[in-house]
Write an enzyme that holds these catalytic residues in place. Structure first.
Site, PDB file in Angstrom:
ATOM      1  N   GLY A   5       0.660  -1.213  -0.069  1.00 54.41           N
ATOM      2  CA  GLY A   5      -0.048  -0.055   0.015  1.00 54.41           C
ATOM      3  C   GLY A   5       0.891   1.135   0.111  1.00 54.41           C
ATOM      4  N   HIS A  43      -4.257  13.271   2.174  1.00 54.21           N
ATOM      5  CA  HIS A  43      -4.125  13.028   0.753  1.00 54.21           C
ATOM      6  C   HIS A  43      -4.499  14.249   0.001  1.00 54.21           C
ATOM      7  CE1 HIS A  43      -2.621   8.882   2.019  1.00 54.21           C
ATOM      8  NE2 HIS A  43      -1.915   8.898   0.721  1.00 54.21           N
ATOM      9  N   LYS A  83      -7.937  11.629  -4.524  1.00 55.31           N
ATOM     10  CA  LYS A  83      -7.546  10.338  -4.070  1.00 55.31           C
ATOM     11  C   LYS A  83      -8.989   9.737  -3.908  1.00 55.31           C
ATOM     12  CE  LYS A  83      -5.512   7.179  -0.732  1.00 55.31           C
ATOM     13  NZ  LYS A  83      -5.079   6.346  -1.778  1.00 55.31           N
ATOM     14  N   GLY A 136      -4.211   3.166   1.844  1.00 56.94           N
ATOM     15  CA  GLY A 136      -3.718   1.656   1.842  1.00 56.94           C
ATOM     16  C   GLY A 136      -2.710   1.739   2.813  1.00 56.94           C
TER      17      GLY A 136
HETATM   18  P1  NAD Z   1      -4.137   8.288 -11.262  1.00 62.17           P
HETATM   19  O1  NAD Z   1      -5.657   8.337 -11.376  1.00 62.17           O
HETATM   20  O2  NAD Z   1      -3.289   9.461 -11.843  1.00 62.17           O
HETATM   21  O3  NAD Z   1      -3.576   7.140 -12.423  1.00 62.17           O
HETATM   22  C1  NAD Z   1      -4.279   5.904 -12.598  1.00 62.17           C
HETATM   23  C2  NAD Z   1      -4.105   5.436 -14.046  1.00 62.17           C
HETATM   24  O4  NAD Z   1      -4.516   4.056 -14.226  1.00 62.17           O
HETATM   25  C3  NAD Z   1      -4.296   6.172 -14.993  1.00 62.17           C
HETATM   26  O5  NAD Z   1      -3.307   6.219 -16.151  1.00 62.17           O
HETATM   27  C4  NAD Z   1      -5.651   5.388 -15.760  1.00 62.17           C
HETATM   28  O6  NAD Z   1      -5.834   5.692 -16.968  1.00 62.17           O
HETATM   29  C5  NAD Z   1      -5.259   3.905 -15.461  1.00 62.17           C
HETATM   30  N1  NAD Z   1      -6.481   2.975 -15.513  1.00 62.17           N
HETATM   31  C6  NAD Z   1      -7.411   3.186 -14.906  1.00 62.17           C
HETATM   32  N2  NAD Z   1      -8.433   2.291 -15.173  1.00 62.17           N
HETATM   33  C7  NAD Z   1      -7.546   1.365 -15.764  1.00 62.17           C
HETATM   34  C8  NAD Z   1      -7.748   0.113 -16.539  1.00 62.17           C
HETATM   35  N3  NAD Z   1      -9.176  -0.460 -16.132  1.00 62.17           N
HETATM   36  N4  NAD Z   1      -6.851  -0.513 -17.266  1.00 62.17           N
HETATM   37  C9  NAD Z   1      -5.643   0.292 -17.395  1.00 62.17           C
HETATM   38  N5  NAD Z   1      -5.354   1.254 -16.778  1.00 62.17           N
HETATM   39  C10 NAD Z   1      -6.178   1.974 -16.011  1.00 62.17           C
HETATM   40  O7  NAD Z   1      -3.681   7.800  -9.874  1.00 62.17           O
HETATM   41  P2  NAD Z   1      -2.248   7.469  -9.129  1.00 62.17           P
HETATM   42  O8  NAD Z   1      -2.212   8.664  -8.067  1.00 62.17           O
HETATM   43  O9  NAD Z   1      -1.510   7.330 -10.166  1.00 62.17           O
HETATM   44  O10 NAD Z   1      -2.570   6.394  -8.459  1.00 62.17           O
HETATM   45  C11 NAD Z   1      -2.825   5.015  -8.779  1.00 62.17           C
HETATM   46  C12 NAD Z   1      -3.076   3.917  -7.923  1.00 62.17           C
HETATM   47  O11 NAD Z   1      -1.798   3.791  -6.906  1.00 62.17           O
HETATM   48  C13 NAD Z   1      -4.187   4.375  -6.624  1.00 62.17           C
HETATM   49  O12 NAD Z   1      -4.743   3.292  -6.333  1.00 62.17           O
HETATM   50  C14 NAD Z   1      -3.338   4.879  -5.605  1.00 62.17           C
HETATM   51  O13 NAD Z   1      -3.936   5.070  -4.363  1.00 62.17           O
HETATM   52  C15 NAD Z   1      -1.958   4.210  -5.693  1.00 62.17           C
HETATM   53  N6  NAD Z   1      -0.816   4.454  -5.293  1.00 62.17           N
HETATM   54  C16 NAD Z   1      -0.180   3.861  -4.368  1.00 62.17           C
HETATM   55  C17 NAD Z   1       1.306   4.266  -3.836  1.00 62.17           C
HETATM   56  C18 NAD Z   1       1.880   3.113  -3.140  1.00 62.17           C
HETATM   57  O14 NAD Z   1       3.277   3.635  -2.764  1.00 62.17           O
HETATM   58  N7  NAD Z   1       1.563   1.709  -3.152  1.00 62.17           N
HETATM   59  C19 NAD Z   1       1.520   5.452  -4.154  1.00 62.17           C
HETATM   60  C20 NAD Z   1       0.594   6.431  -4.735  1.00 62.17           C
HETATM   61  C21 NAD Z   1      -0.430   5.788  -5.299  1.00 62.17           C
END
Ligand code: NAD
Length: 269
Positions: free
Chosen positions: A125, A157, A161, A167
């Site tokens: 997460g 955040h 978000k 997470g």
């Molecule tokens: P964002 O909305 O900027 O990007 C999401 C991406 O996923 C976009 O490019 C979108 O087009 C794509 N997407 C959406 N539906 C899709 C599908 N069905 N198939 C393929 N691609 C698809 O979001 P973000 O800020 O980059 O965050 C993405 C995820 O990562 C979130 O769940 C966030 O909470 C998580 N996150 C985790 C960490 C970590 O360290 N684990 C850090 C930051 C964000």
């Protein structure tokens, strides 16, 4: 040995773009694919050009099967539905799947566990070194302080978000519960609103703040009569998550099938 070929899923997203910049600048990995959702604005474009820079020779596609074939790893910060679908494809391709996506349901996690029988899956997460250290500290402090110390996790955040608690907040809550020899499922307090009644002894509460461009802030508060201990992590730059994810993809190259987390990658217990 050749540098591992890495595909980035969610290429147009905040984390996806960060990862593409990191991988193309790295001398340890090659960017071999960029995947996004069908109908996404970048499909068919060179990913470097779509990001406003020079061409990188990688076209953004919605055909994940083709992109993953021949790659050594997929780094995936997308949505739960996409992540579950990618887990099946990386399992078939025997490629490492690094999952940063949050908000996965228990049902999603059972699909991911099934896929991990065929290939390594590294999921966290939060991929940052600092937060993973904080998880260990939270477990220790919770074990040292008894139930007279109420535990609350407060996170903040950016306004985009979509899931809450984060997470990371859930990872911290789980670590606190483990420190007390319990599970979060047994100790978690539902979101508070209205006449909630007094706080239940031993429970773990969560609060979420959403606004502006906050990258991520987490406090674990241990509150007793007359004093409080607060453990805090502040993320200033999304690059910390991207660096952790790339490190995980490289670490996973010689690992067998199974589910791993960042504590495994970073060698933390
Ligand atoms: P964002 O909305 O900027 O990007 C999401 C991406 O996923 C976009 O490019 C979108 O087009 C794509 N997407 C959406 N539906 C899709 C599908 N069905 N198939 C393929 N691609 C698809 O979001 P973000 O800020 O980059 O965050 C993405 C995820 O990562 C979130 O769940 C966030 O909470 C998580 N996150 C985790 C960490 C970590 O360290 N684990 C850090 C930051 C964000």
């Amino acid at each position: 040995m050749d540098k591992p070929g890495i595909v980035v899923a969610g290429a147009s997203g905040r984390m996806g773009q960060m990862l593409i910049r990191l991988i193309t600048a790295s001398d340890q990995a090659r960017l071999v694919g960029a995947v996004d959702r069908a109908g996404g604005p970048w499909i068919g474009q060179d990913v470097g050009v779509a990001m406003g820079g020079a061409p990188l020779g990688v076209t953004v596609t919605d055909d994940a099967i083709e992109a993953i074939a021949g790659a050594q790893a997929l780094i995936d910060f997308t949505t739960p539905a996409a992540t579950v679908a990618y887990a099946e494809l990386t399992a078939q391709a025997r490629a490492v799947h690094v999952i940063g996506t949050t908000g996965l349901s228990d049902e999603d996690l059972t699909y991911i566990a099934a896929a991990a029988r065929h290939a390594p899956i590294i999921r966290a997460g939060n991929m940052s070194l600092g937060v993973n250290l904080l998880v260990g500290l939270t477990r220790k402090v919770a074990a040292a302080l008894g139930e007279d110390w109420d535990i609350e996790v407060v996170e903040a955040h950016h306004r985009h978000k979509v899931d809450a608690p984060s997470g990371t907040a859930l990872m911290l809550g789980e670590a606190a519960a483990e420190g007390r020899g319990e599970t979060l499922a047994d100790l978690r307090t539902p979101a508070r609103e209205g006449i909630t009644g007094a706080r239940e002894r031993g429970s773990i509460g969560f609060s979420a703040i959403r606004g502006g461009d906050v990258v991520g802030e987490h406090d674990v508060i241990f509150a007793a009569d007359g004093e409080r201990v607060v453990l805090r992590h502040l993320a200033n730059d999304r690059a910390i998550f991207a660096r952790g994810a790339l490190r995980a993809a490289l670490w996973g190259q010689d690992k067998g099938p199974g589910e791993y987390d960042m504590a495994d990658v970073l060698g933390l217990d």
